[in-house]
Design an enzyme around this catalytic site. Structure first.
Site, PDB file in Angstrom:
ATOM      1  N   THR A  72     -10.900 -86.418  14.505  1.00 39.08           N
ATOM      2  CA  THR A  72     -10.977 -86.825  13.223  1.00 39.08           C
ATOM      3  C   THR A  72     -11.706 -86.153  12.454  1.00 39.08           C
ATOM      4  O   THR A  72     -11.679 -86.200  11.104  1.00 39.08           O
ATOM      5  CB  THR A  72     -11.116 -88.552  13.469  1.00 39.08           C
ATOM      6  N   GLN A 177      -3.616 -81.840  19.993  1.00 34.10           N
ATOM      7  CA  GLN A 177      -2.671 -81.991  20.971  1.00 34.10           C
ATOM      8  C   GLN A 177      -2.266 -80.671  21.532  1.00 34.10           C
ATOM      9  O   GLN A 177      -1.717 -80.634  22.875  1.00 34.10           O
ATOM     10  CB  GLN A 177      -1.281 -82.749  20.494  1.00 34.10           C
ATOM     11  N   SER A 197     -10.228 -81.252  19.912  1.00 35.23           N
ATOM     12  CA  SER A 197     -11.225 -82.317  20.635  1.00 35.23           C
ATOM     13  C   SER A 197     -10.872 -82.072  22.031  1.00 35.23           C
ATOM     14  O   SER A 197     -10.041 -81.516  22.912  1.00 35.23           O
ATOM     15  CB  SER A 197     -10.403 -83.431  20.171  1.00 35.23           C
ATOM     16  N   HIS A 199     -11.534 -84.312  24.620  1.00 37.92           N
ATOM     17  CA  HIS A 199     -11.192 -85.527  25.440  1.00 37.92           C
ATOM     18  C   HIS A 199      -9.564 -85.415  25.889  1.00 37.92           C
ATOM     19  O   HIS A 199      -9.092 -86.302  26.704  1.00 37.92           O
ATOM     20  CB  HIS A 199     -11.551 -87.064  25.086  1.00 37.92           C
ATOM     21  N   THR A 235     -28.393 -83.804  15.116  1.00 39.52           N
ATOM     22  CA  THR A 235     -28.837 -83.299  16.284  1.00 39.52           C
ATOM     23  C   THR A 235     -27.767 -82.732  17.145  1.00 39.52           C
ATOM     24  O   THR A 235     -27.031 -83.766  17.569  1.00 39.52           O
ATOM     25  CB  THR A 235     -29.823 -84.186  17.151  1.00 39.52           C
ATOM     26  N   CYS A 323      -4.046 -94.593  18.156  1.00 39.12           N
ATOM     27  CA  CYS A 323      -4.673 -94.844  17.187  1.00 39.12           C
ATOM     28  C   CYS A 323      -4.219 -96.169  16.376  1.00 39.12           C
ATOM     29  O   CYS A 323      -4.707 -96.689  15.977  1.00 39.12           O
ATOM     30  CB  CYS A 323      -4.969 -93.636  16.381  1.00 39.12           C
TER      31      CYS A 323
END
Length: 391
Positions: A72, A177, A197, A199, A235, A323
């Site tokens: 995102t 994806q 991403s 995950h 950070t 989502c």
């Protein structure tokens, strides 16, 4: 009762090697990489090692990889960061994008930008002629997802990239994806920016990256300490970054063998469901789709009820994008491919994974799904009218 997880497009289980690595990193590498002592330098070196791994996988340079909090943020940064430099310009996207792209484009429209939302055919594919016709003198960005998160359709990315390059337009793709499931060469595909991403491929939530081709200038969205070459302050998420590199490396090991195994399960499931359940439809392209994606629409039922009864049988699936699963509105993707509201409401997304799923699990799903659909249809007055010839 055994719980069968077939919602891997929403997120994946963190793999055991990554869990162990995460623990080791959190215990021994908690230092701030911007500090000056040796341990901090070692942490910084691990970040750069992960950056190089991602770059090698994508055929990119390490200085073209920037770490983010996930898909995102990467999508938002790519689009907004470029748009700032093209006030009031024109963007081309599609009607089936993830909301991390669509909602950004809608916000930019409120600020005076023009956006063309390309339609798709019944398979979820854009038409390259439509894309070419949509290009204007002030078009500065084409953002088209690599593979759809709901119906699995893979877009003609190489042709889109070539068209963008020919017209001197920046091409961004949301590859959340696709990354880890399809081999991607950003140079061969003429991709200028790419979001990914961790995950979705057995990594940690909260870690992602954006590839930005050298020479593409985008403005930072986050200001502060100037990390990531002063483009993305904050950070560094050391555990997320270090494990993401290893996650990506593991995902691409024996990729073709993994995909063949997943496709065998997928095709078996599709064949059996379409054979045993009447008035069922497969959504998305039959062949040009992600290996693990299955998306059905069943007439005369509600997807939410279907999911609840499947969960009672130990099967954890979804009706579309996680989502927006709390929304009562039908999937914008299914509406875009031409399904009427009543058919779009009766959808089921099953997303399979090499590490998570087995052929025996598909057998269980095939055993229970027809009975659940039949039970729900028996409660539907629309189905009764249809059977009695009233519809």
């Amino acid at each position: 009762m055994q719980r069968i997880y077939v919602d891997n497009a929403a997120t994946t289980r963190v793999s055991k090697p990554i869990l162990k690595l995460a623990g080791d990193v959190m215990e021994s590498m908690f230092y701030n990489p911007s500090s000056i002592y040796r341990e901090a330098h070692e942490a910084k070196a691990k970040i750069e090692e992960s950056r190089m791994i991602l770059a090698d996988i994508l055929g990119a340079k390490s200085e073209e990889i920037f770490f983010t909090s996930g898909g995102t943020e990467s999508d938002n940064w790519a689009i907004k960061g470029l748009a700032i430099q093209h006030e009031g310009g024109h963007i081309i996207t599609s009607m089936v994008e993830h909301h991390a792209v669509l909602h950004v484009c809608q916000e930019l429209e409120k600020k005076g930008y023009s956006v063309t939302y390309l339609p798709v055919d019944e398979m979820g594919m854009i038409d390259l002629q439509d894309l070419e016709k949509a290009i204007r003198e002030d078009t500065f960005l084409i953002t088209i997802m690599f593979a759809n998160n709901e119906i699995g359709t893979i877009q003609p990315i190489e042709e889109i990239g070539r068209l963008a390059r020919k017209n001197n337009i920046v091409f961004h793709t949301d590859a959340v994806q696709a990354f880890g499931k399809i081999r991607i060469d950003v140079n061969k595909l003429s991709i200028d920016m790419l979001s990914l991403s961790a995950h979705k491929i057995h990594g940690l939530k909260g870690s992602g990256a954006l590839f930005i081709r050298k020479g593409i200038r985008i403005q930072p969205l986050l200001h502060g300490g100037g990390q990531e070459k002063k483009k993305r302050s904050g950070t560094e998420n050391i555990v997320g970054i270090v494990t993401m590199g290893e996650t990506a490396k593991l995902s691409y090991q024996d990729l073709e063998e993994k995909n063949n195994t997943i496709m065998m399960m997928r095709d078996y499931l599709i064949d059996e469901v379409l054979k045993t359940i009447p008035y069922a439809r497969l959504n998305g392209d039959a062949t040009r789709r992600l290996a693990g994606n299955v998306n059905f629409s069943f007439e005369f039922i509600e997807g939410e009820s279907l999911l609840m009864l499947l969960e009672k049988e130990g099967i954890l699936a979804s009706s579309g994008s996680a989502c927006t699963s709390g929304s009562l509105d039908p999937s914008h993707v299914l509406l875009a491919i031409g399904l009427p509201h009543e058919k779009a409401h009766g959808s089921l997304r099953i997303s399979l994974d090499y590490e998570e799923n087995t052929l025996e699990q598909m057998d269980h799903l095939i055993r229970v799904l027809p009975g659940i659909v039949e039970k729900l249809r028996d409660l539907s007055p629309l189905y009764e009218d249809f059977i009695n010839g009233g519809a």
